[in-house]
Design a protein around this motif. Structure first.
Motif, short mmCIF file in Angstrom:
data_model
loop_
_atom_site.label_atom_id
_atom_site.label_comp_id
_atom_site.label_asym_id
_atom_site.label_seq_id
_atom_site.Cartn_x
_atom_site.Cartn_y
_atom_site.Cartn_z
N UNK A 1 8.25 -15.93 111.16
CA UNK A 1 8.82 -16.07 109.82
C UNK A 1 9.66 -14.84 109.48
N UNK A 2 10.59 -14.98 108.52
CA UNK A 2 11.55 -13.90 108.26
C UNK A 2 10.97 -12.64 107.63
N UNK A 3 9.69 -12.65 107.23
CA UNK A 3 9.17 -11.44 106.59
C UNK A 3 8.84 -10.34 107.59
N UNK A 4 8.96 -10.61 108.90
CA UNK A 4 8.78 -9.57 109.90
C UNK A 4 10.09 -8.80 110.09
N UNK A 5 10.01 -7.58 110.70
CA UNK A 5 11.22 -6.77 110.87
C UNK A 5 12.27 -7.40 111.79
N UNK A 6 11.84 -8.25 112.73
CA UNK A 6 12.79 -8.90 113.63
C UNK A 6 12.63 -10.41 113.55
N UNK A 7 13.73 -11.09 113.78
CA UNK A 7 13.74 -12.56 113.71
C UNK A 7 14.78 -13.07 114.70
N UNK A 8 14.39 -14.08 115.49
CA UNK A 8 15.29 -14.67 116.48
C UNK A 8 15.25 -16.19 116.34
N UNK A 9 16.35 -16.82 116.66
CA UNK A 9 16.42 -18.28 116.59
C UNK A 9 17.24 -18.76 115.42
N UNK A 10 17.14 -20.04 115.13
CA UNK A 10 17.91 -20.60 114.04
C UNK A 10 17.72 -22.09 113.93
N UNK A 11 18.59 -22.73 113.18
CA UNK A 11 18.51 -24.17 112.95
C UNK A 11 18.93 -24.94 114.20
N UNK A 12 18.31 -26.08 114.40
CA UNK A 12 18.74 -26.99 115.45
C UNK A 12 20.13 -27.54 115.09
N UNK A 13 20.95 -27.75 116.09
CA UNK A 13 22.27 -28.33 115.84
C UNK A 13 22.12 -29.74 115.28
N UNK A 14 23.10 -30.17 114.53
CA UNK A 14 23.06 -31.52 113.97
C UNK A 14 22.99 -32.57 115.07
N UNK A 15 23.68 -32.34 116.18
CA UNK A 15 23.64 -33.29 117.29
C UNK A 15 22.25 -33.40 117.87
#
Length: 277
Positions: free
Chosen positions: A51-65
């Motif tokens: 979750x974004x409350x940690x100092x580092x964050x990787x990844x993102x939303x799945x593409x619409x396709x």
């Protein structure tokens, strides 16, 4: 000639976030529903390292396709013919919401009995809005009209209704404005947190249906890991599929949340601990 193989039995299609580390979204919904003896198919909307409350964050939303393909694949495999409920949580953005709304509309047309339960994840008082700001309108315009029931927290209820929440009566009045179309109930979590009439050591869950309203109180456990709302909505879906009444399902769900928080506090973890070690 051999008979065609059967489709795996599926009770719930759970469409929400997924993390590699932690217990939010499908990472908490799937084990919760499985523990209740239900078969669940997870559809990720985003894939994050944590979750974004940690100092580092990787990844993102799945593409619409990819996202639309996952939903189409469930139709292609026959899963949508037998699923009893669709649980919707954190969305990757308004375009995903539009894709999901079109898919749900087609599904409801042939399966009007299917339960669609939406947790309109937008934010909370302590964090503010933590999704695309356009998601409030996307929920209102596209997704919530398709829900049989929804589980906003009090902050989200204010955003969705444009009403200021000051007490229990204002929670109920705001929730009633969402009881339109297919929607039969609204369950508001962390309801009226700053209002009088309650203790600082308790929290409220407020149920509003077309016929009545009911206030539930439960102890406040002073730890704040992420994912309690996702746990609540998953458990609520599970209890409803076990033919519990809505009030009984609410009591069971916040009971599960309290037990999980107590366990997490006992071991001192920063993420929800779903099972005893």
């Amino acid at each position: 000639m051999t008979e065609p193989l059967k489709t795996l039995p599926v009770d719930v299609i759970s469409i929400q976030s997924q993390v590699v580390y932690g217990c939010v979204g499908n990472s908490v919904a799937v084990p919760t529903l499985q523990k209740m003896g239900l078969n669940v198919v997870p559809v990720p909307t985003v894939m994050f390292s944590n979750t974004p409350h940690y100092p580092t964050l990787y990844g993102g939303a799945l593409s619409d396709d990819w996202f639309s393909g996952y939903l189409q694949g469930l139709h292609d495999r026959g899963v949508t013919e037998q699923a009893k409920a669709i649980l919707v949580g954190y969305m990757g953005g308004p375009s995903q919401a539009g894709i999901l709304a079109e898919w749900l509309t087609r599904l409801i047309a042939v399966r009007p009995d299917i339960q669609v339960i939406i947790d309109p994840v937008i934010g909370d008082y302590d964090t503010g809005i933590y999704v695309n700001p356009l998601m409030t309108a996307a929920y209102l315009d596209r997704l919530l009209p398709l829900a049989r029931g929804m589980t906003p927290n009090c902050f989200e209820l204010e955003l969705l209704t444009g009403r200021q929440i000051t007490d229990i009566n204002s929670v109920i009045a705001a929730a009633r404005t969402l009881l339109t179309g297919r929607t039969q109930w609204v369950v508001v979590t962390s309801a009226a947190p700053g209002s009088s009439g309650g203790s600082e050591n308790e929290l409220r869950v407020i149920m509003v249906t077309r016929q009545k309203e009911q206030v539930f109180s439960h102890p406040r456990i002073a730890i704040y890991p992420k994912g309690t709302g996702d746990l609540f909505s998953a458990a609520l879906t599970g209890y409803l599929l076990k033919n519990q009444t809505l009030p009984a399902a609410i009591e069971g769900s916040y009971g599960d949340v309290m037990a999980t928080l107590e366990r997490t506090r006992r071991y001192g973890y920063g993420e929800l601990l779903l099972h005893d070690r």
